[in-house]
Design a protein around this motif. Structure first.
Motif, PDB file in Angstrom:
ATOM      1  N   ASN A 196     -55.586 -55.591 -54.851  1.00 61.31           N
ATOM      2  CA  ASN A 196     -54.196 -55.460 -55.275  1.00 61.31           C
ATOM      3  C   ASN A 196     -53.304 -56.548 -55.459  1.00 61.31           C
ATOM      4  O   ASN A 196     -52.914 -57.298 -54.390  1.00 61.31           O
ATOM      5  CB  ASN A 196     -53.544 -54.284 -54.020  1.00 61.31           C
ATOM      6  CG  ASN A 196     -51.850 -53.929 -54.516  1.00 61.31           C
ATOM      7  OD1 ASN A 196     -51.667 -54.154 -55.731  1.00 61.31           O
ATOM      8  ND2 ASN A 196     -51.434 -53.390 -53.430  1.00 61.31           N
ATOM      9  N   LEU A 197     -53.331 -56.990 -56.618  1.00 63.41           N
ATOM     10  CA  LEU A 197     -52.407 -58.510 -56.778  1.00 63.41           C
ATOM     11  C   LEU A 197     -51.356 -58.362 -57.435  1.00 63.41           C
ATOM     12  O   LEU A 197     -50.997 -57.516 -58.366  1.00 63.41           O
ATOM     13  CB  LEU A 197     -53.511 -59.120 -57.709  1.00 63.41           C
ATOM     14  CG  LEU A 197     -55.071 -59.065 -57.336  1.00 63.41           C
ATOM     15  CD1 LEU A 197     -55.916 -59.920 -58.304  1.00 63.41           C
ATOM     16  CD2 LEU A 197     -55.091 -59.799 -55.906  1.00 63.41           C
ATOM     17  N   CYS A 198     -50.185 -59.161 -56.962  1.00 62.77           N
ATOM     18  CA  CYS A 198     -48.896 -59.081 -57.391  1.00 62.77           C
ATOM     19  C   CYS A 198     -48.793 -60.444 -58.131  1.00 62.77           C
ATOM     20  O   CYS A 198     -48.850 -61.473 -57.446  1.00 62.77           O
ATOM     21  CB  CYS A 198     -47.952 -58.949 -56.211  1.00 62.77           C
ATOM     22  SG  CYS A 198     -46.266 -59.075 -56.884  1.00 62.77           S
ATOM     23  N   MET A 199     -48.470 -60.361 -59.379  1.00 61.98           N
ATOM     24  CA  MET A 199     -48.195 -61.663 -60.244  1.00 61.98           C
ATOM     25  C   MET A 199     -46.882 -61.912 -60.560  1.00 61.98           C
ATOM     26  O   MET A 199     -46.590 -63.006 -61.311  1.00 61.98           O
ATOM     27  CB  MET A 199     -49.016 -61.445 -61.407  1.00 61.98           C
ATOM     28  CG  MET A 199     -50.559 -61.445 -61.167  1.00 61.98           C
ATOM     29  SD  MET A 199     -51.494 -61.007 -62.562  1.00 61.98           S
ATOM     30  CE  MET A 199     -51.222 -59.378 -62.788  1.00 61.98           C
ATOM     31  N   LYS A 200     -45.971 -61.265 -60.166  1.00 61.12           N
ATOM     32  CA  LYS A 200     -44.457 -61.642 -60.430  1.00 61.12           C
ATOM     33  C   LYS A 200     -43.981 -62.950 -59.903  1.00 61.12           C
ATOM     34  O   LYS A 200     -43.398 -63.662 -60.435  1.00 61.12           O
ATOM     35  CB  LYS A 200     -43.714 -60.475 -59.754  1.00 61.12           C
ATOM     36  CG  LYS A 200     -43.811 -58.990 -60.823  1.00 61.12           C
ATOM     37  CD  LYS A 200     -43.060 -58.109 -60.394  1.00 61.12           C
ATOM     38  CE  LYS A 200     -42.991 -57.002 -61.077  1.00 61.12           C
ATOM     39  NZ  LYS A 200     -41.916 -55.837 -60.630  1.00 61.12           N
ATOM     40  N   GLY A 201     -44.438 -63.299 -58.528  1.00 61.27           N
ATOM     41  CA  GLY A 201     -44.064 -64.573 -57.732  1.00 61.27           C
ATOM     42  C   GLY A 201     -44.938 -65.613 -58.004  1.00 61.27           C
ATOM     43  O   GLY A 201     -44.671 -66.641 -57.601  1.00 61.27           O
ATOM     44  N   GLU A 202     -46.088 -65.445 -58.646  1.00 58.06           N
ATOM     45  CA  GLU A 202     -47.152 -66.406 -58.522  1.00 58.06           C
ATOM     46  C   GLU A 202     -47.019 -66.926 -59.904  1.00 58.06           C
ATOM     47  O   GLU A 202     -46.954 -66.736 -61.009  1.00 58.06           O
ATOM     48  CB  GLU A 202     -48.547 -65.717 -58.834  1.00 58.06           C
ATOM     49  CG  GLU A 202     -49.656 -66.720 -58.432  1.00 58.06           C
ATOM     50  CD  GLU A 202     -51.033 -65.744 -58.171  1.00 58.06           C
ATOM     51  OE1 GLU A 202     -50.922 -64.282 -58.297  1.00 58.06           O
ATOM     52  OE2 GLU A 202     -52.004 -66.526 -57.819  1.00 58.06           O
ATOM     53  N   LEU A 205     -64.941 -57.166 -44.940  1.00 61.05           N
ATOM     54  CA  LEU A 205     -63.627 -57.185 -44.300  1.00 61.05           C
ATOM     55  C   LEU A 205     -62.987 -55.553 -44.585  1.00 61.05           C
ATOM     56  O   LEU A 205     -62.321 -55.094 -43.613  1.00 61.05           O
ATOM     57  CB  LEU A 205     -62.571 -57.908 -45.525  1.00 61.05           C
ATOM     58  CG  LEU A 205     -61.213 -58.037 -45.170  1.00 61.05           C
ATOM     59  CD1 LEU A 205     -61.017 -58.703 -43.838  1.00 61.05           C
ATOM     60  CD2 LEU A 205     -60.545 -58.587 -46.336  1.00 61.05           C
ATOM     61  N   GLY A 206     -63.726 -54.831 -45.329  1.00 59.79           N
ATOM     62  CA  GLY A 206     -63.332 -53.479 -45.373  1.00 59.79           C
ATOM     63  C   GLY A 206     -62.120 -53.002 -45.758  1.00 59.79           C
ATOM     64  O   GLY A 206     -61.575 -52.076 -45.260  1.00 59.79           O
ATOM     65  N   ARG A 207     -61.319 -53.818 -46.427  1.00 55.62           N
ATOM     66  CA  ARG A 207     -59.940 -53.365 -46.787  1.00 55.62           C
ATOM     67  C   ARG A 207     -59.647 -54.018 -48.264  1.00 55.62           C
ATOM     68  O   ARG A 207     -60.258 -54.514 -48.841  1.00 55.62           O
ATOM     69  CB  ARG A 207     -58.834 -54.013 -45.917  1.00 55.62           C
ATOM     70  CG  ARG A 207     -58.917 -55.500 -45.871  1.00 55.62           C
ATOM     71  CD  ARG A 207     -57.825 -56.322 -44.921  1.00 55.62           C
ATOM     72  NE  ARG A 207     -57.820 -57.509 -44.724  1.00 55.62           N
ATOM     73  CZ  ARG A 207     -57.263 -58.492 -45.721  1.00 55.62           C
ATOM     74  NH1 ARG A 207     -56.241 -57.832 -46.528  1.00 55.62           N
ATOM     75  NH2 ARG A 207     -57.112 -59.576 -45.525  1.00 55.62           N
ATOM     76  N   THR A 208     -58.481 -53.576 -48.924  1.00 58.49           N
ATOM     77  CA  THR A 208     -57.840 -54.051 -50.071  1.00 58.49           C
ATOM     78  C   THR A 208     -57.475 -55.272 -50.202  1.00 58.49           C
ATOM     79  O   THR A 208     -56.999 -55.949 -49.423  1.00 58.49           O
ATOM     80  CB  THR A 208     -56.818 -52.851 -50.579  1.00 58.49           C
ATOM     81  OG1 THR A 208     -57.289 -51.645 -50.833  1.00 58.49           O
ATOM     82  CG2 THR A 208     -56.463 -53.496 -52.092  1.00 58.49           C
ATOM     83  N   LEU A 209     -58.188 -56.404 -51.074  1.00 57.85           N
ATOM     84  CA  LEU A 209     -58.023 -57.552 -51.408  1.00 57.85           C
ATOM     85  C   LEU A 209     -56.543 -57.940 -51.917  1.00 57.85           C
ATOM     86  O   LEU A 209     -56.071 -57.432 -52.769  1.00 57.85           O
ATOM     87  CB  LEU A 209     -58.969 -58.272 -51.912  1.00 57.85           C
ATOM     88  CG  LEU A 209     -60.396 -58.084 -51.514  1.00 57.85           C
ATOM     89  CD1 LEU A 209     -61.381 -58.635 -52.132  1.00 57.85           C
ATOM     90  CD2 LEU A 209     -60.596 -58.336 -50.109  1.00 57.85           C
ATOM     91  N   ASP A 210     -56.058 -59.019 -51.400  1.00 61.79           N
ATOM     92  CA  ASP A 210     -54.643 -59.367 -52.206  1.00 61.79           C
ATOM     93  C   ASP A 210     -54.747 -60.847 -52.837  1.00 61.79           C
ATOM     94  O   ASP A 210     -56.016 -61.569 -52.718  1.00 61.79           O
ATOM     95  CB  ASP A 210     -53.385 -59.361 -51.073  1.00 61.79           C
ATOM     96  CG  ASP A 210     -54.040 -60.131 -49.984  1.00 61.79           C
ATOM     97  OD1 ASP A 210     -53.072 -60.006 -48.825  1.00 61.79           O
ATOM     98  OD2 ASP A 210     -54.688 -60.874 -50.070  1.00 61.79           O
ATOM     99  N   SER A 211     -53.858 -61.336 -53.228  1.00 59.85           N
ATOM    100  CA  SER A 211     -53.760 -62.526 -53.847  1.00 59.85           C
ATOM    101  C   SER A 211     -53.915 -63.743 -53.114  1.00 59.85           C
ATOM    102  O   SER A 211     -54.580 -64.667 -53.454  1.00 59.85           O
ATOM    103  CB  SER A 211     -52.552 -62.966 -54.790  1.00 59.85           C
ATOM    104  OG  SER A 211     -52.099 -61.706 -55.695  1.00 59.85           O
ATOM    105  N   ASP A 212     -54.043 -63.524 -51.747  1.00 56.75           N
ATOM    106  CA  ASP A 212     -54.119 -64.750 -51.099  1.00 56.75           C
ATOM    107  C   ASP A 212     -55.424 -64.786 -50.405  1.00 56.75           C
ATOM    108  O   ASP A 212     -55.770 -65.737 -49.422  1.00 56.75           O
ATOM    109  CB  ASP A 212     -53.026 -64.685 -49.681  1.00 56.75           C
ATOM    110  CG  ASP A 212     -51.595 -64.567 -50.168  1.00 56.75           C
ATOM    111  OD1 ASP A 212     -51.337 -65.246 -51.159  1.00 56.75           O
ATOM    112  OD2 ASP A 212     -50.928 -64.285 -49.256  1.00 56.75           O
ATOM    113  N   TYR A 213     -56.256 -64.066 -50.617  1.00 53.27           N
ATOM    114  CA  TYR A 213     -57.488 -63.921 -50.366  1.00 53.27           C
ATOM    115  C   TYR A 213     -58.469 -65.052 -50.787  1.00 53.27           C
ATOM    116  O   TYR A 213     -58.651 -65.084 -52.080  1.00 53.27           O
ATOM    117  CB  TYR A 213     -58.456 -62.626 -50.432  1.00 53.27           C
ATOM    118  CG  TYR A 213     -59.689 -62.366 -49.882  1.00 53.27           C
ATOM    119  CD1 TYR A 213     -59.814 -62.624 -48.208  1.00 53.27           C
ATOM    120  CD2 TYR A 213     -60.831 -62.272 -50.350  1.00 53.27           C
ATOM    121  CE1 TYR A 213     -60.977 -62.387 -47.766  1.00 53.27           C
ATOM    122  CE2 TYR A 213     -62.082 -61.959 -50.077  1.00 53.27           C
ATOM    123  CZ  TYR A 213     -62.243 -62.154 -48.616  1.00 53.27           C
ATOM    124  OH  TYR A 213     -63.250 -62.173 -47.813  1.00 53.27           O
TER     125      TYR A 213
END
Length: 389
Positions: free
Chosen positions: A149-155, A18-26
């Motif tokens: 880069n994971l955002c956990m505020k709304g999860e 993928l070659g990019r920064t992973l997020d929470s939806d991956y």
């Protein structure tokens, strides 16, 4: 164990492609967290609570903070997240923060090496207590090449259901069988390259840490050497002061001994004088006591004499009073007799009576005894009879 290997390998391969920064939806990243959750729950002891039995891997993860102080930042961040209410949610958040920090492998190795502490949370046959746990910790090193880069505020990490999607790995296996041998070699080379780079980065970090520790130890050693030199100088100074104090103490002891001897002689002399004074005082007290006893005896005698005199005085007063009464009665009777005599003398001429009362004897020749009253005549006879002439 096999699912952990597949999950970690699939995540690394897909992330590099993928070659990019992973997020929470991956999806592969989500499946990786699910597999890690199952690994950490394997063989976990049940703890009875008010609501029933509870199995949570948050307890073992909290040990990392005690064993590795730098992990305290992650633990504090997890506790500060507002949406987390359960230990399961805190454990899931901890895994995500450790992956973003690229310290997940290091932290897992730290707690796996302390099986004495893990035995409080896991059964003896648990994955974390066996050798497979150390293998998984080694496989996690490859994840350090991934940027997340994971955002956990709304999860909602408390109520998520962790179910492994096996179809994802079956597709990966079929695709791998159809791939060409060249692609496999390239992938293997890239994996080896990334692994070597990551291993090199870890070794460099370890060398840097060791160098920093060596520098700190050298500084500490230098500081300790300086402090030792200062301490030695201080010891020498204290020894010199101790010798001086000993000399002064010896002089003071000798001087005080002489003063004490003089003071003792003075005290002995004063004691002897005091004993002599006490003996004289005791003698004086005895003499005064004898005098006091004698005075008390004389006082008692005076009291007895005074009592007797008082009694006699009272008797004399009574006798004098009786005599006064008798004299008063006699005077009264004399007055009465004189009054009677005067009354009787009125019957005579009165010349003789006046002379008789005035004791003018003998009677004048001009007075005739026949003219006298019986009383005057009787008195006249008595006077003549008593008169020597």
């Amino acid at each position: 164990m096999n699912m952990a290997k597949l999950s970690i390998k699939g995540l690394i391969e897909s992330a590099l492609n993928l070659g990019r920064t992973l997020d929470s939806d991956y999806a592969p990243l989500q499946q990786f967290f699910v597999v890690m959750e199952h690994c950490l729950k394997h063989g976990l002891k049940s703890k009875k609570t008010f609501l029933g039995q509870n199995k949570s891997f948050w307890g073992p993860l909290e040990l990392v903070e005690k064993l590795t102080p730098e992990a305290g930042e992650i633990t504090a961040s997890v506790k500060d997240l507002p949406g987390l209410k359960t230990p399961l949610g805190r454990g899931r958040a901890w895994l995500r923060l450790a992956l973003m920090q690229k310290k997940l492998s290091d932290y897992m190795k730290t707690i796996i090496n302390r099986k004495d502490l893990l035995s409080e949370f896991y059964e003896p046959n648990a994955l974390m207590m066996e050798e497979e746990g150390a293998v998984i910790a080694g496989l996690l090193v490859g994840l350090n090449v991934i940027d997340a880069n994971l955002c956990m505020k709304g999860e909602d990490l408390d109520s998520q259901v962790g179910v492994i999607d096996f179809s994802m790995y079956l597709k990966d296996g079929a695709h791998g069988s159809k791939s060409t041998e060249g692609d496999g070699q390239i992938t293997a080379i890239l994996d080896q390259k990334n692994y070597v780079e990551e291993l090199n980065r870890h070794l460099s970090a370890s060398v840097n840490n060791l160098q920093a520790k060596v520098d700190a130890l050298e500084k500490s050693n230098t500081k300790l050497t300086e402090e030792l030199a200062v301490a030695n100088n201080r010891i020498i100074t204290l020894q010199e002061e101790l010798e001086r104090v000993k000399e002064e103490g010896s002089y003071l002891v000798e001087s005080n001994r002489k003063d004490v001897e003089k003071e003792l002689e003075v005290q002995i002399g004063m004691k002897q004088e005091m004993e002599l004074s006490m003996k004289m005082l005791e003698k004086d007290i005895c003499e005064k006591h004898d005098a006091l006893v004698e005075l008390r005896q004389q006082l008692d005698e005076m009291r007895i004499l005074n009592h007797e005199l008082s009694i006699k005085s009272q008797s004399s007063e009574a006798s004098g009073k009786q005599k006064s009464d008798i004299i008063s009665r006699l005077e009264e009777k004399t007055n009465q007799m004189g009054h009677i005599i005067k009354q009787q003398c009125k019957n005579c001429s009165g010349v003789f009576c006046e002379n008789c009362m005035a004791n003018e004897l003998p009677l004048p020749s001009s007075i005739n005894p026949e003219h006298l009253c019986d009383a005057c005549y009787s008195q006249l006879m008595q006077q003549y009879a008593s008169s020597p002439s």
